[in-house]
Design an enzyme around this catalytic site. Structure first.
Site, mmCIF file in Angstrom:
data_model
loop_
_atom_site.group_PDB
_atom_site.id
_atom_site.type_symbol
_atom_site.label_atom_id
_atom_site.label_comp_id
_atom_site.label_asym_id
_atom_site.label_seq_id
_atom_site.Cartn_x
_atom_site.Cartn_y
_atom_site.Cartn_z
ATOM 1 N N TYR A 177 0.812 -1.218 0.000
ATOM 2 C CA TYR A 177 0.000 0.000 0.000
ATOM 3 C C TYR A 177 0.844 1.265 0.000
ATOM 4 O O TYR A 177 0.310 2.365 0.081
ATOM 5 C CB TYR A 177 -0.903 0.042 1.242
ATOM 6 C CG TYR A 177 -2.102 -0.849 1.137
ATOM 7 C CD1 TYR A 177 -1.945 -2.224 1.046
ATOM 8 C CD2 TYR A 177 -3.377 -0.326 1.137
ATOM 9 C CE1 TYR A 177 -3.029 -3.064 0.957
ATOM 10 C CE2 TYR A 177 -4.477 -1.158 1.036
ATOM 11 C CZ TYR A 177 -4.301 -2.517 0.949
ATOM 12 O OH TYR A 177 -5.375 -3.333 0.859
ATOM 13 N N LYS A 232 2.567 -14.005 5.921
ATOM 14 C CA LYS A 232 2.769 -15.000 4.866
ATOM 15 C C LYS A 232 4.275 -15.180 4.670
ATOM 16 O O LYS A 232 4.812 -15.085 3.560
ATOM 17 C CB LYS A 232 2.061 -14.494 3.585
ATOM 18 C CG LYS A 232 1.972 -15.486 2.462
ATOM 19 C CD LYS A 232 1.067 -16.659 2.739
ATOM 20 C CE LYS A 232 1.136 -17.664 1.598
ATOM 21 N NZ LYS A 232 0.659 -18.995 1.973
ATOM 22 N N ASP A 240 -2.992 -17.516 5.077
ATOM 23 C CA ASP A 240 -4.021 -18.381 4.476
ATOM 24 C C ASP A 240 -4.698 -19.222 5.555
ATOM 25 O O ASP A 240 -5.917 -19.379 5.586
ATOM 26 C CB ASP A 240 -3.439 -19.250 3.352
ATOM 27 C CG ASP A 240 -2.076 -19.832 3.678
ATOM 28 O OD1 ASP A 240 -1.479 -19.415 4.698
ATOM 29 O OD2 ASP A 240 -1.612 -20.712 2.943
ATOM 30 N N ASP A 258 -6.291 -5.716 5.642
ATOM 31 C CA ASP A 258 -7.421 -5.239 4.852
ATOM 32 C C ASP A 258 -8.390 -6.405 4.598
ATOM 33 O O ASP A 258 -9.596 -6.315 4.845
ATOM 34 C CB ASP A 258 -6.875 -4.691 3.524
ATOM 35 C CG ASP A 258 -7.884 -3.838 2.786
ATOM 36 O OD1 ASP A 258 -9.003 -3.683 3.286
ATOM 37 O OD2 ASP A 258 -7.549 -3.335 1.701
#
Ligand code: NAP
Length: 403
Positions: free
Chosen positions: A149, A216, A270, A294
């Site tokens: 972002y 992740k 995940d 988000d």
């Protein structure tokens, strides 16, 4: 006559009549913000028997600012927020063209509001897509300034993108397919540490059992993987007495969390999406980089029945802006129809931030009761059986009656 909130010894000093800047916002903003103010004023009057009250200071942003000053976000508005430490805002239209990405993003960047805080809980009676929505009681701390972002990106085929591709190939031996678009994902120790510190401080203050670092890192080792490492490091360095890691629990404490300690754990992003559906009771505070945050915030909000009742805040070291998480829903503007629940609950977060917890609790309980009585705005009414549909203002009045 109100007074300014100040900061003393790293703490908020809140007078009995604090001045709180309010941005009414665009579209449904004025409707929901008026309702919010009615409810907050009534709750303060009731909780503190007239000893405390809020002096609202309207400051301009969005369409109202543009109409008056030909500016979408006047410098005076940002100054007023800084000066008064906290503010609450309605949704703002994102102006098309004119070089402004989004007013919300600009406010976050200008005030360095690095933590986006989104609590998720269920209100009985709201229709949810899962069997046990009441098992979710989470608060998400999303890093707000870094990650993909950061806005550092180049379109496919531009000289800039080609130059970066060429640099990576020549200097670092990294092969990227020609003609690719390029985006940069910075994640720093500084940005991670201040976010994780906020999340752990919250867990300590609110007696929460755990803080989960969602990342992740198995794939993005030096950004998300480092987020995890720096997160654990932050806990060890700043909170050695109050936190314990999952690994320590297994190795030193025979699998049992020592009394009074907050468990620091990590989960792959995940897997986290599965965990909040399958084992929601095992999670409490989540700290995560921007993009994960988000996604997981909206996914969790959906699990408890949607964004209509999802509050949020953007917080820096002290300055904090509380806001509705939905947009301006222009088709319902000035129709007294929109659900003010999101911004009312953001007001509860504001009260918690000020240490006015009893007033916030009154509102949460009254809102829960109003929904149980099936007195709701159109968006909830269309999903519930036998509910009474009321307008924005009437919903606020029903909450006040239940205070
Ligand atoms: P939106 O304004 O959130 O509205 C989308 C739909 O969500 C509405 O049509 C309505 O659905 C429902 N909804 C949203 N808020 C509601 C409320 N309080 N009560 C009841 N229903 C509500 O999203 P958008 O149409 O994508 O965005 C419109 C504008 O808002 C854009 O300019 C966008 O940039 C801006 N925006 C601002 C913020 C912010 O300031 N924080 C956030 C997001 C978007 P139904 O029609 O199905 O009833």
């Amino acid at each position: 006559m109100g007074n300014k909130i100040t900061i003393q010894n790293d703490q908020l000093n809140v007078p009995n009549q604090p001045i709180i800047p309010v941005i009414m916002g665009d579209g449904i903003g004025p409707d929901v913000m008026r309702a919010m103010r009615l409810v907050l004023d009534a709750a303060v009057a009731q909780a503190f028997g007239g000893q405390k009250s809020i002096e609202w200071l309207e400051v301009l942003a969005g369409e109202a600012a543009f109409a008056r000053h030909q500016e979408w976000l006047p410098a005076a508005t940002l100054e007023a927020i800084k000066e008064h430490v906290v503010a609450i805002k309605g949704p703002l239209t994102t102006p098309i063209g004119g070089g402004i990405r989004s007013l919300n993003v600009t406010i976050r960047q200008e005030l360095d509001l690095y933590a986006c805080v989104r609590p998720v809980r269920y209100f009985e009676g709201v229709v949810s897509p899962v069997k046990r929505p009441q098992d979710i009681d989470l608060i998400i701390f999303r890093e707000n300034t870094e990650d993909v972002y950061s806005g550092i990106e180049w379109k496919s085929g531009t000289p800039e993108a080609d130059k970066v591709i060429e640099f990576l190939r020549q200097e670092l031996g990294a092969n990227i397919r020609p003609g690719s678009g390029i985006g940069i994902k910075p994640v720093s120790a500084f940005g991670t540490q201040r976010l994780v510190k906020k999340a752990i401080e919250y867990a300590i203050r609110q007696h929460k059992p755990s803080v989960t670092l969602m990342h992740k890192g198995n794939i993005m080792k030096y950004t998300e993987g480092s987020f995890k490492e720096w997160g654990y490091q932050t806990a060890r360095e700043y909170f050695p007495e109050t936190t314990v890691s999952e690994q320590e629990v297994a190795e030193k404490y025979g699998g049992k969390i020592p009394d009074g300690k907050i468990l620091i754990k990590d989960r792959l992003a995940d897997s986290m999406f599965q965990q909040v559906l399958l084992r929601p009771t095992e999670y409490s505070v989540i700290a995560t980089p921007n993009l994960n945050g988000d996604y997981i915030s909206d996914a969790c909000a959906a699990q408890v029945g949607g964004l209509g009742l999802a509050p949020g805040a953007n917080i820096s070291d002290h300055v904090a802006v509380f806001e509705a998480t939905h947009g301006t829903a222009p088709k319902y503007a000035n129709k007294n129809m929109a659900n003010p629940g999101s911004v009312i609950l953001s007001g509860v977060m504001l009260f918690d931030y000020l240490g006015w917890r009893s007033a916030g609790q009154l509102i949460t309980d009254a809102l829960a009761k109003t929904i149980q009585q099936k007195i709701v705005t159109y968006d909830l009414e269309r999903q519930m059986n036998g509910a009474t549909k009321v307008g924005t203002r009437e919903f606020a009045e029903a909450i006040i009656k239940n205070l």
